[in-house]
Design an enzyme around this catalytic site. Structure first.
Site, PDB file in Angstrom:
ATOM      1  N   LEU A 146       0.812  -1.206   0.000  1.00  0.00           N
ATOM      2  CA  LEU A 146       0.000   0.000   0.000  1.00  0.00           C
ATOM      3  C   LEU A 146       0.850   1.262   0.000  1.00  0.00           C
ATOM      4  CD1 LEU A 146      -2.071  -2.203   0.801  1.00  0.00           C
ATOM      5  CD2 LEU A 146      -3.140  -0.517   2.314  1.00  0.00           C
ATOM      6  N   GLY A 147       1.952   1.266   0.769  1.00  0.00           N
ATOM      7  CA  GLY A 147       2.748   2.478   0.820  1.00  0.00           C
ATOM      8  C   GLY A 147       3.957   2.334   1.723  1.00  0.00           C
ATOM      9  N   THR A 152       0.616   4.442  24.466  1.00  0.00           N
ATOM     10  CA  THR A 152       0.060   3.392  23.615  1.00  0.00           C
ATOM     11  C   THR A 152       0.382   2.035  24.234  1.00  0.00           C
ATOM     12  OG1 THR A 152       2.061   3.339  22.242  1.00  0.00           O
ATOM     13  CG2 THR A 152       0.255   4.755  21.512  1.00  0.00           C
ATOM     14  N   GLU A 173       1.176   6.648   6.618  1.00  0.00           N
ATOM     15  CA  GLU A 173       2.535   6.907   6.133  1.00  0.00           C
ATOM     16  C   GLU A 173       3.033   8.297   6.525  1.00  0.00           C
ATOM     17  OE1 GLU A 173       4.168   4.496   5.300  1.00  0.00           O
ATOM     18  OE2 GLU A 173       2.634   3.050   4.703  1.00  0.00           O
ATOM     19  N   THR A 210      -4.156   5.125   4.179  1.00  0.00           N
ATOM     20  CA  THR A 210      -2.753   4.779   3.938  1.00  0.00           C
ATOM     21  C   THR A 210      -1.914   6.047   3.993  1.00  0.00           C
ATOM     22  OG1 THR A 210      -3.255   2.819   2.609  1.00  0.00           O
ATOM     23  CG2 THR A 210      -1.121   3.866   2.234  1.00  0.00           C
TER      24      THR A 210
END
Length: 355
Positions: free
Chosen positions: A228-229, A293, A268, A264
């Site tokens: 995807l990237g 997180t 990114e 995406t």
């Protein structure tokens, strides 16, 4: 892939460099003495060869870490530069948490040791399109990608109402605005550009970045391999600085399916602003270098139910830095916000975007 092992000599080089690069100001030295920066967990490689990063349908969402490994092999000074950026990022966050420095303003603080940059940030975006035929990437895709970036980095994603109460107090408005600064297009029938940055090199049929010190460059092309990237982390060469997104996953497009809603790009650009994957690209003992997180040991895909528990805590599957489908990612955390904003302080790698 191997984990980075810092030899005693290399670690000594890092520490000497940090000492030599420090401003010769008394109160800065005092800040260094009072704030302890632990770098023992810092790593530049994924932890395990079996973390393939692929979903069940062979979509490989992001190869930013693989591209980083490639760049490290080409640039022997990159590891040290990224170590220094990480050290200064952690120092800025530690100083903010201890109430030191003078945050705010266009100079990233105004004190001798700046903390987190405060204030709105505007990032011009240049879109470099390498398409197999003229008009393959539509203006609607371009416009929608800019809109989605603004929604996500300004906490206006409508799906954020679904954040579980456990994480609701952590949702951040990053207060970054993206504006379209230009579009470059070339037609090239090449079926797959790969992940070694050929799309950024004019002699190979690509497009060179436009002033990366003041623009975010996005390349849109057929990457190949179900990818995807990917993005370049802070510290890399200006000649390759920016984000690459597959044609079907750029902006809003039906061709992208569950990955066709523009996220995406959000994921990114998060890497471009120094965020790691939320599971830390390793097992439970590996971190994404963000305090708020939860730990996890692998990416999540599709649209997981809550709670999805790994490493004895509920995964923050809805975070933009996981691998879930576009409709199911809808938050950055306050800690991720601090990490991104640390790049814009005086002397930071993205200071030129705010000064």
């Amino acid at each position: 892939m191997k984990k980075v092992i810092l030899s005693a000599a290399l670690l000594g080089l890092f520490l000497v460099s940090c000492e030599n690069d420090s401003p010769n100001i008394d109160d800065t030295v005092e800040d260094f003495q009072e704030v302890q920066i632990d770098m023992s967990d810092f790593s530049l490689y994924v932890d395990q060869d079996d973390i393939a990063g692929k979903s069940a349908n062979s979509i490989e969402k992001c190869v930013s870490m693989k591209n980083l490994e490639y760049r490290l092999s080409k640039n022997k000074g990159l590891a040290k530069k990224m170590y220094d950026i990480e050290y200064n990022t952690r120092k800025a966050i530690a100083l903010k948490n201890q109430g030191k420095g003078k945050p705010g303003g266009g100079n990233g603080g105004g004190g001798s040791t700046p903390t987190i940059f405060e204030g709105s940030i505007t990032i011009p975006v240049v879109v470099n399109i390498i398409e197999q035929f003229s008009g393959q990437v539509t203006q609607n895709q371009i416009n929608s990608q800019i809109r989605v970036l603004n929604e996500d980095f300004q906490n206006n994603n409508s799906n954020t109402v679904g954040v579980p109460s456990e994480f609701a107090g952590l949702v951040a408005d990053v207060d970054v605005a993206f504006v379209l600064a230009g579009v470059n297009r070339v037609v090239n029938s090449k079926a797959s550009w790969g992940t070694n940055d050929a799309m950024k090199i004019p002699s190979q049929g690509g497009i060179a970045p436009t002033d990366p010190s003041s623009n975010l460059n996005l390349w849109v092309c057929e990457i190949g391999g179900g990818i995807l990237g990917y993005a370049q982390f802070p510290g890399g060469s200006e000649a390759t600085d920016g984000v690459v997104i597959g044609t079907n996953f750029f902006g809003e497009t039906n061709a992208g399916g569950i990955y066709g809603k523009g996220r995406t790009g959000t994921h990114e650009v998060g890497h471009w602003l120094n965020l790691r994957h939320i599971w830390g690209d390793g097992r439970c003992n590996r971190d994404d270098f963000v305090a708020d997180t939860p730990s996890s040991d692998a990416p999540n895909y599709n649209c997981p139910s809550y709670p999805t528990v790994n490493c004895r805590t509920a995964d923050m599957t809805m975070n933009y830095m996981d691998y879930v489908q576009d409709d199911c990612m809808y938050m950055f955390t306050a800690g991720q916000n601090d990490r991104m904003r640390a790049l814009f302080v005086a002397g930071g790698p993205k200071e030129s975007f705010v000064n």
